[in-house]
Structure formats: structure tokens, C-alpha cells
Design an enzyme around this catalytic site. Structure first.
Site, mmCIF file in Angstrom:
data_model
loop_
_atom_site.group_PDB
_atom_site.id
_atom_site.type_symbol
_atom_site.label_atom_id
_atom_site.label_comp_id
_atom_site.label_asym_id
_atom_site.label_seq_id
_atom_site.Cartn_x
_atom_site.Cartn_y
_atom_site.Cartn_z
ATOM 1 C CG HIS A 79 6.177 14.719 6.609
ATOM 2 N ND1 HIS A 79 6.720 13.471 6.391
ATOM 3 C CD2 HIS A 79 4.846 14.567 6.454
ATOM 4 C CE1 HIS A 79 5.749 12.614 6.116
ATOM 5 N NE2 HIS A 79 4.596 13.259 6.149
ATOM 6 N NE ARG B 33 -5.540 9.544 8.452
ATOM 7 C CZ ARG B 33 -4.443 10.287 8.258
ATOM 8 N NH1 ARG B 33 -3.239 9.801 8.510
ATOM 9 N NH2 ARG B 33 -4.547 11.522 7.835
ATOM 10 C CB SER C 187 -0.301 10.515 10.283
ATOM 11 O OG SER C 187 0.435 10.103 9.170
HETATM 12 N N1 URA Z 1 1.461 12.920 5.466
HETATM 13 C C1 URA Z 1 1.462 11.985 6.444
HETATM 14 O O1 URA Z 1 2.490 11.390 6.754
HETATM 15 N N2 URA Z 1 0.327 11.747 7.090
HETATM 16 C C2 URA Z 1 -0.835 12.358 6.808
HETATM 17 O O2 URA Z 1 -1.822 12.078 7.451
HETATM 18 C C3 URA Z 1 -0.834 13.325 5.771
HETATM 19 C C4 URA Z 1 0.339 13.588 5.108
#
Ligand code: URA
Length: 426
Positions: free
Chosen positions: A82, A168, A183
Site C-alpha cells: 500500500h 476526508r 484507514s
Molecule cells: N491511503 C489510504 O488508504 N488511506 C489514507 O488515508 C491515505 C492513503
């Protein structure tokens, strides 16, 4: 504690308990508190931060808002990657299929565009027919059958992140360490993975502008990984210029296809291989990063990585048969160099907002994206240009938006006398 008092506590900088955090997240998911009250809470967290205990409670509450996937019958290493968000960051589209081709199992829950940064899910949805909102059963079946599936948070997996992320995005509450932690880690833990690699983006186009801020985020993310028994590696990479040759929607998928066929830009492939190596070493498939890089290069050269991408697209009902005819933009505009010299700086934040303006991101929740939109980067930091050379090509299917993006791009590059060296990693 009632919800109003709880939000007031955070506004006043007080800590809140695990059970209060759980009640708040459940209330939001079940529409018992509205976007306006939740925004007050998000802004309070952004201002006052959260303790480690609160951040873990937030992640747990977001995780428990939906189902958790498990792969009890799998002998493979189950892993994911990620990024904290960037401009032109298409690494997931390349690395997911590449590692699945190398024998890892990749159940990837990805995000949509966030502020000025692009979203893997939005990019994938530019593939005609490609489905990103699957049932948990179909997601799991796809992963078990072909080794990879990339989809979005849904109403059943991480619904709290689905709602909070969308809010957000339009309330300027993104760059908060605890909110980013909740998140990212709730999505990743829900996938049932053994290991994770995180690409923490640092620089003018990232949410973390300095390496110190990045390390704070990286350590908090790793701490959550440890708490939930997910082996978590972290890489810090530069977002002082966009990654690769394009930023946008379908153009990034097309660039990823080229990369999987062995024609990736060198900065992009460096990041892909660095992240991929962490997971191949975690999985015990290679002993060190040199061996891991050559495994990845072989998977690309043999066609296995691209074949896996095609399998994934087919499995998720997408079609890329007419790659070159998909999403031809109606309009395009070239931005030229105002002077001669070397590209010294690129304002990736401005460039990211230009992509939003073109139709690759949302300023308000209902905004509809333009799959034909994007920017080609003809030169990058360190390249020499002559006055009048084309620097950017931007394109989309809405003339008005193209014009306002052009204005942003005109001020996005600094040309000077020094050939600066841009380093990709910290
Ligand atoms: N990627 C995500 O999944 N969440 C975030 O808050 C920032 C980047």
C-alpha cells in the site's frame, strides 16, 4: 458518553476510550451521526492527534465495522502493498500481478483518489467493464483461483473506511497520522494477510512533506502491523516529482501494461522492484534483494507478470482488447518550456491538482471522473530542455477543465542552470 460529549472531548484535546471510539465509528457507519458531526471529529483528530492506544482502537473499530477475510487453506504467503498516496503512483497495478505471478497470494483492497493523489480503484475502473465492488465471496474466490484480486472497500469489508475516506477527501482531513493509520491498516488487516510492504511517500506531492513526518507515520503503521501480527516493512520514496511517465486515469493503466511488458520507466520500476523485494524476502522466496530483483525481472521478461494482469482483468469482467482505442481524449494541450536549462523542481502538488482539474479526482463527493484524462511527463528533474520544448501534454474530454488545468501546469516547473540529482529513496 454521548457522541456530542465524545467529539467535544477530542476538540478539547482529551484522550478517548476504546469503547467510545468504537461507538463513534459504529454510529457513523450506521448513519446515526451525520457527515457534519463526523467532520468535526476528524478535524479534532487532525489538530490534536491520537495516542498510540487511541490509534490502535481506531484501527480496530474500523476493522470490526465489517468482515475479515481468511485464507485457511492457503499454503502461499499472503501479502499486500500500500502507498500513502502520490501523483502518477501506479505501482499497485504492476506489483500486484507481478508478485501473484511469482507465487504470492495478493488480496488487495485499494482506495480511490484522495485530494490531489490518484486512486488505484478509479484507474482500474477506467478499464471497460472492470468490477471493483465485489462480494466478499467473489473477492475470495478470485484470490484463490488466480492469486490476486484488487477491489475497493465495500459495504461489507471496511465500510467505516469507505465512508470516512470519501468524507476526508472533501473535507481536507487527510494528512493526519492516526487517520491515515486507521484507514490503511484496517483495510490491510481485513484482507487476512501475513505480510505487508508500505510505500511512504515523502515530498512536495505527498501528504508527508518531510522525512521526519514520514518516519513518524511509518513507525506508527509498523506498530499497528506488529499489534495485529502482520509483518510490515516500510520503504520511504520520493514524491518530489510524479512517478513514471503519466498521471491520470486510463493513461496510467496503459503505462502499467507497458511496464508489465518490460517497457517501464526506470524510476517507476525501481520503486516496483524495491517494494517487491521486501515481500519476496518476507515470503522466503528469495534470500536478499538482489535475488528478488532478478526474480521480478524474469517474471516480466517471460510474460508471466503481464499474463497475470490479463487473468485479473478477465476475472473481474474487464476488457482491454482494444487498448489503443480505449478512452481517446477529445482535447489535448501541450505546455512548453519558458526558458532553456535543466528541470530543477517539479511542483507535484500542483501537478496533482491539475489532474483533479482535468477529471481524475473529486472536489466534491458526487463528482464524476473522466477516464480519458491525464498528463504525460515529457521531461523530469535533471533533464535538459530548450526554450519552447514540450514539457507536459495534458488531455481530457472537457475543454473548460483542460484550460484551467493548463493554468496550473504553467507554474509547475522550475528550470535553472543546475543539473540536480533526484534521489528516489530516503
Ligand atoms: N491511503 C489510504 O488508504 N488511506 C489514507 O488515508 C491515505 C492513503
Amino acid at each position: 458518553m454521548n457522541l456530542k460529549n465524545l467529539i467535544d472531548s477530542k476538540i478539547n484535546g482529551k484522550d478517548i476510550s476504546q469503547s467510545d471510539i468504537e461507538s463513534l465509528i459504529n454510529a457513523f457507519v450506521n448513519n446515526k451521526i451525520n457527515d457534519k458531526s463526523m467532520t468535526v471529529f476528524l478535524k479534532a483528530v487532525q489538530t490534536h492527534g491520537m495516542t498510540t492506544k487511541e490509534t490502535i482502537a481506531l484501527t480496530n473499530a474500523m476493522l470490526n465495522s465489517g468482515e475479515r477475510i481468511e485464507f485457511p487453506a492457503s499454503d502461499n504467503y499472503i501479502a499486500d502493498k500500500h502507498s500513502t498516496g502520490g501523483v502518477g503512483d501506479k505501482v499497485s497495478l504492476i506489483l500486484g500481478p507481478l508478485l501473484a505471478a511469482g507465487g504470492l497470494t495478493i488480496p488487495m483492497l485499494a482506495g480511490r483518489s484522495l485530494a490531489h493523489t490518484g486512486g488505484t480503484i478509479d484507474k482500474l475502473e477506467s478499464i471497460p467493464g472492470f468490477q471493483t465492488n465485489l462480494s466478499t465471496k467473489d473477492f475470495k474466490n478470485n484470490v484463490e483461483e488466480i492469486g490476486i484480486c484488487i477491489m475497493s472497500q465495500t459495504d461489507s469489508i471496511c465500510p467505516a473506511d469507505k465512508k470516512m475516506y470519501a468524507l476526508r477527501d472533501v473535507t481536507d482531513t487527510i494528512n493526519s497520522v492516526p487517520l491515515i493509520c486507521g484507514s490503511i491498516m484496517s483495510k490491510k488487516i481485513a484482507e487476512g494477510i501475513d505480510g505487508l510492504v508500505l510505500d511512504i511517500k515523502i515530498g512536495n506531492g505527498a501528504f508527508m512533506k518531510t522525512i521526519d513526518q514520514g518516519i513518524k507515520l511509518g513507525s506508527a503503521l509498523q506498530n499497528i502491523g506488529k499489534t495485529f501480527d502482520v509483518k510490515t516493512d516500510v520503504v520511504y520514496s520520493s514524491m518530489d516529482q510524479p512517478l513514471g511517465k503519466t498521471a491520470g486515469m486510463w493513461c496510467e493503466v496503459k503505462e502499467s501494461i507497458e511496464a508489465l511488458k518490460g517497457k517501464g520507466a526506470s524510476d517507476l520500476m525501481h520503486v516496483v522492484f524495491e517494494l517487491g523485494s521486501k515481500l519476496l524476502v518476507q515470503a522466503g522466496i528469495s534470500n536478499d534483494s538482489t535475488a528478488a530483483v532478478s526474480i521480478q525481472k524474469d517474471l516480466i521478461a517471460s510474460g508471466k507478470a503481464y499474463n497475470k494482469f490479463e487473468d485479473m482483468v478477465r476475472q473481474q469482467k474487464g476488457s482491454i482488447n482494444k487498448v489503443n482505442k480505449i478512452h481517446s481524449p477529445k482535447y489535448e494541450q501541450i505546455i512548453f518550456a519558458h526558458e532553456s536549462g535543466f528541470i530543477e523542481e517539479m511542483d507535484s502538488l500542483n501537478i496533482g491538482w491539475a489532474t483533479v482539474e482535468l477529471g481524475c479526482g473529486r472536489r466534491a463527493k458526487p463528482d464524476i471522473l473522466d477516464p480519458s484524462a491525464g498528463i504525460d511527463f515529457i521531461y523530469k528533474i535533471g533533464d535538459e530542455v530548450k526554450m519552447g520544448d514540450p514539457i507536459f501534454k495534458c488531455f481530457n474530454s472537457n475543454k473548460q477543465k483542460l484550460l484551467s488545468a493548463t493554468k496550473l501546469l504553467n507554474d509547475s516547473i522550475k528550470i535553472g542552470p543546475s543539473q540536480v540529482n533526484h534521489s528516489l529513496f530516503f
